[in-house]
Design a protein around this motif. Structure first.
Motif, PDB file in Angstrom:
ATOM      1  N   CYS A 379       0.828  -1.214   0.000  1.00  0.00           N
ATOM      2  CA  CYS A 379       0.000   0.000   0.000  1.00  0.00           C
ATOM      3  C   CYS A 379       0.862   1.263   0.000  1.00  0.00           C
ATOM      4  O   CYS A 379       0.506   2.272  -0.615  1.00  0.00           O
ATOM      5  N   PRO A 383      -0.203   3.522  -4.348  1.00  0.00           N
ATOM      6  CA  PRO A 383      -1.359   4.241  -3.790  1.00  0.00           C
ATOM      7  C   PRO A 383      -2.699   3.690  -4.245  1.00  0.00           C
ATOM      8  O   PRO A 383      -3.710   3.873  -3.558  1.00  0.00           O
ATOM      9  N   TYR A 386      -5.304  -1.075  -2.124  1.00  0.00           N
ATOM     10  CA  TYR A 386      -5.789  -0.983  -0.743  1.00  0.00           C
ATOM     11  C   TYR A 386      -6.848  -2.074  -0.511  1.00  0.00           C
ATOM     12  O   TYR A 386      -8.036  -1.863  -0.778  1.00  0.00           O
ATOM     13  N   ARG A 388      -9.073  -3.173   1.418  1.00  0.00           N
ATOM     14  CA  ARG A 388      -9.801  -2.770   2.623  1.00  0.00           C
ATOM     15  C   ARG A 388     -10.709  -3.880   3.150  1.00  0.00           C
ATOM     16  O   ARG A 388     -10.792  -4.112   4.361  1.00  0.00           O
ATOM     17  N   LYS A 415      -5.419   7.386   4.507  1.00  0.00           N
ATOM     18  CA  LYS A 415      -6.550   7.248   3.592  1.00  0.00           C
ATOM     19  C   LYS A 415      -7.865   7.684   4.235  1.00  0.00           C
ATOM     20  O   LYS A 415      -8.924   7.594   3.607  1.00  0.00           O
ATOM     21  N   ASP A 417      -9.651   6.201   6.415  1.00  0.00           N
ATOM     22  CA  ASP A 417     -10.572   5.064   6.490  1.00  0.00           C
ATOM     23  C   ASP A 417     -11.095   4.983   7.925  1.00  0.00           C
ATOM     24  O   ASP A 417     -10.583   4.238   8.769  1.00  0.00           O
TER      25      ASP A 417
END
Length: 649
Positions: A379, A383, A386, A388, A415, A417
């Motif tokens: 990551c 970029p 990710y 997630r 990010k 998140d």
């Protein structure tokens, strides 16, 4: 079967990172509670830690110019702590003692070498001259003469000699009776363990016996140090963890946890040992031969070893080895590998999800940590990558920690998140205060409109706040504990001020439900006030006021309830709310006093707290009468109907 599981940092050892441990670690001893350990530094300080929370519970220091000369131990019978400073001065204290200079003191007649303490036994004091006394006998007469068993001229106890040993572990039996004709007796030995890994010899510096079939060895292999667990019954290596930052060579083991210095921190590694069996030992040996303990999942560097993995789409990914030694949990199930660094996110998530949905192995946690760390490394360099969904799934379903994947929250912060950060705050027990502060700052800075479009778990707030359909604010009716703050006089010297904003802080939640849920996750996270306060001082003033308004709102909500408990899952407790309010006021009080928008809030908080103090003061006045009512017994000759008048004085 044995495995090294979760690893985390207990405390720092450097001048700025430790808790009284700037001079280096002298020793580590168990505390009265199985989850407590006592750390003694090479100077003036002893610190009691709760291991599961990575939190210091107490810290005691001798005066400047004095020095603690042997490890501090716990008297398990009395739950007291025993220390010796300047070789002859004995100190005894309890948890509630703050100033060590005011605790029990006894000056002894001889220099102490070590104090030994075990559960269900009186502590033993060993003197440098070889004399031994139980603690109770010594305290009866601290100045009693202590004999010298060892001197420069003569040795008054048995003398044994060992033959030269190579890099192996041997078992030696010491006879209880000495042959009087021999001044020195040579002991026989039998080989217990040959410390050899793939042709290289592990040069051990410390080892601990775990059970009748397993030992742990801390030593160096080639150019690096590592912690290993061996099966002495079948002569097999069961688990290994490389320590690239180096150690002091000391290894402690209490309650299925290893403790050792690693670089400038004190590291804790949880381990598990199961009953030894040939099948388990051979199976583990087979794993170590086929996949090699020195390799684990890492997609940033290429290595000589490749393990294949095939996707349904016939894509292939590459798993590379790393020079670090980490437990490798059945990664051999991954077949076939190339070009992992270019594989799309959904393909990687599908394949890893399939792998980790299988039954857990003893080193399963360590493997997840390695995999997550490898994903995070990609990551950082890519970029657009990710995974997630996989990260959220692993954190929700597995007992992980910050130490297993230290860069995960940093990437999530970058990010923004917030959902992943919320889960980490709720589940990780060892988040550094710097990261907790960073999460708080991000949560306060993001607008409510943006948060409404994000995936946030609202279980901690949905049960005690109501959302008005046409208003972004959150309304609630407030019925306080038997009193009304509007009836209280203003004792803050603030007169003529409009109370609209103040009343809003009570009637309405100052933030939306999504932000409230995120802030609750911060309140739930463990922290040390010493390390968090400096970071909180950097919080922008407007964000500090907003956070304080929310804490005030929660405090009022808790005060509505008889048991001062908010409903919901992982809702903040009254103690957490009050601790954070005090911490925030300590960090920003001077600024808030000068901010016009904060004066009304501080005034409201002052009146609310003062009203509660008065209310509980009145309750205390009638406490005796209420207790007397509980002791009253009904008259046996009561009729079907009667009136009894009780006078409260």
């Amino acid at each position: 079967m044995a495995a090294l599981c979760e690893a985390f940092t207990l405390c720092g050892l450097g001048p700025s990172g430790g808790v009284g441990l700037g001079s280096g670690l002298l020793a580590l001893e168990p505390g009265a509670d199985p989850d407590h350990v006592l750390l003694t530094d090479r100077g003036r300080t002893a610190t009691l830690f709760k291991v599961s929370d990575q939190k210091p519970l107490g810290c005691w220091s001798v005066k400047h110019g004095q020095i603690i000369t042997c490890p501090v131990v716990c008297n398990f019978e009395t739950r007291e702590y025993i220390a010796v400073h300047d070789n002859k001065v004995l100190r005894i204290w309890k948890d509630e003692d703050v100033n060590l200079d005011k605790t029990f003191k006894a000056t002894l007649s001889a220099e102490v070498y070590r104090i030994h303490s075990l559960p269900h036994a009186e502590p033993l004091v060993l003197f440098k001259g070889g004399g031994v006394r139980t603690l109770d006998v010594l305290l009866e007469a601290p100045q009693q003469e202590i004999e010298n068993v060892i001197s420069d001229e003569v040795i008054k106890h048995h003398l044994f000699a060992l033959t030269d040993s190579n890099d192996s572990v041997y078992k030696v039996l010491i006879p209880l009776q000495q042959n009087s004709e021999e001044e020195e007796q040579t002991l026989s030995k039998s080989l217990l363990l040959n410390l050899s890994i793939s042709g290289s010899v592990l040069k051990g510096t410390s080892f601990v016996v775990l059970d009748k079939d397993h030992v742990a060895v801390l030593g160096s292999l080639a150019a690096s140090e590592c912690l290993t667990i061996w099966n002495t019954k079948f002569q097999t290596l069961q688990a290994s963890k490389e320590l690239p930052l180096g150690t002091s060579g000391q290894l402690w083991c209490y309650g299925e946890k290893f403790f050792f210095t690693h670089g400038k921190v004190l590291t804790v590694v949880i381990y598990k040992c199961e009953t030894s069996s040939l099948a388990a030992a051979v199976g583990k040996l087979k794993d170590s031969q086929t996949s090699d303990l020195s390799s684990f999942v890492n997609w940033d560097t290429l290595g000589d070893e490749e393990l294949p993995v095939s996707f349904q789409s016939q894509q292939s990914i590459t798993l590379k080895s790393d020079s670090r030694m980490m437990p490798k949990p059945h990664i051999s199930e991954l077949h076939g590998v190339s070009h992992f660094q270019d594989a799309p996110t959904d393909a990687i998530e599908d394949e890893l999800g399939r792998l980790f949905s299988k039954a857990q192995t003893p080193d399963f946690q360590a493997t997840i940590g390695c995999v997550i760390s490898a994903l995070i490394n990609r990551c950082k360099t890519d970029p657009t990558f990710y995974p997630r969904n996989f990260l959220v799934q692993m954190i929700q379903k597995r007992e992980l920690s910050y130490s297993l994947c230290p860069d995960l929250m940093a990437v999530a912060l970058e990010k923004k998140d917030v959902h992943l950060l919320q889960i980490c705050l709720q589940r990780f027990p060892d988040i550094p205060e710097e990261i907790t502060y960073a999460c708080l700052k991000v949560f306060l800075s993001i607008s409510d409109d943006y948060l409404e479009r994000t995936d946030v778990n609202l279980e901690s707030v949905i049960s005690y706040i109501d959302i008005e359909p046409n208003n972004k604010e959150v309304k609630t009716e407030v019925v306080e504990n038997g009193f009304n703050t509007e009836l209280e006089e203003d004792g803050c010297g603030v007169t003529g001020m409009k109370e609209n904003n103040t009343m809003d802080s009570v009637k309405f939640c100052p933030v939306g439900p999504h932000k409230a849920a995120l802030l609750n996750a911060v309140l739930h996270s463990a922290y040390s006030e010493t390390y968090l306060l400096p970071h909180l001082k950097d919080l922008p003033a407007q964000q500090a006021v907003l956070f304080l308004r929310y804490l005030h709102y929660l405090y009022v909500k808790c005060s509505e309830k008889i048991n001062t408990t908010l409903p919901g899952v992982l809702s903040p407790t009254i103690n957490q709310i009050m601790d954070w309010m005090c911490l925030l006021l300590d960090a920003h009080f001077t600024v808030m006093v000068m901010l016009p928008e904060a004066k009304g809030l501080l005034s409201s908080m002052h009146k609310f707290v003062r009203a509660q103090v008065r209310f509980y003061s009145e309750l205390n006045k009638i406490e005796g009468s209420l207790q007397e009512l509980q002791r009253l017994k009904f008259q046996n000759n009561c009729q079907a109907y009667s009136i009894e008048v009780l006078e409260l004085i």
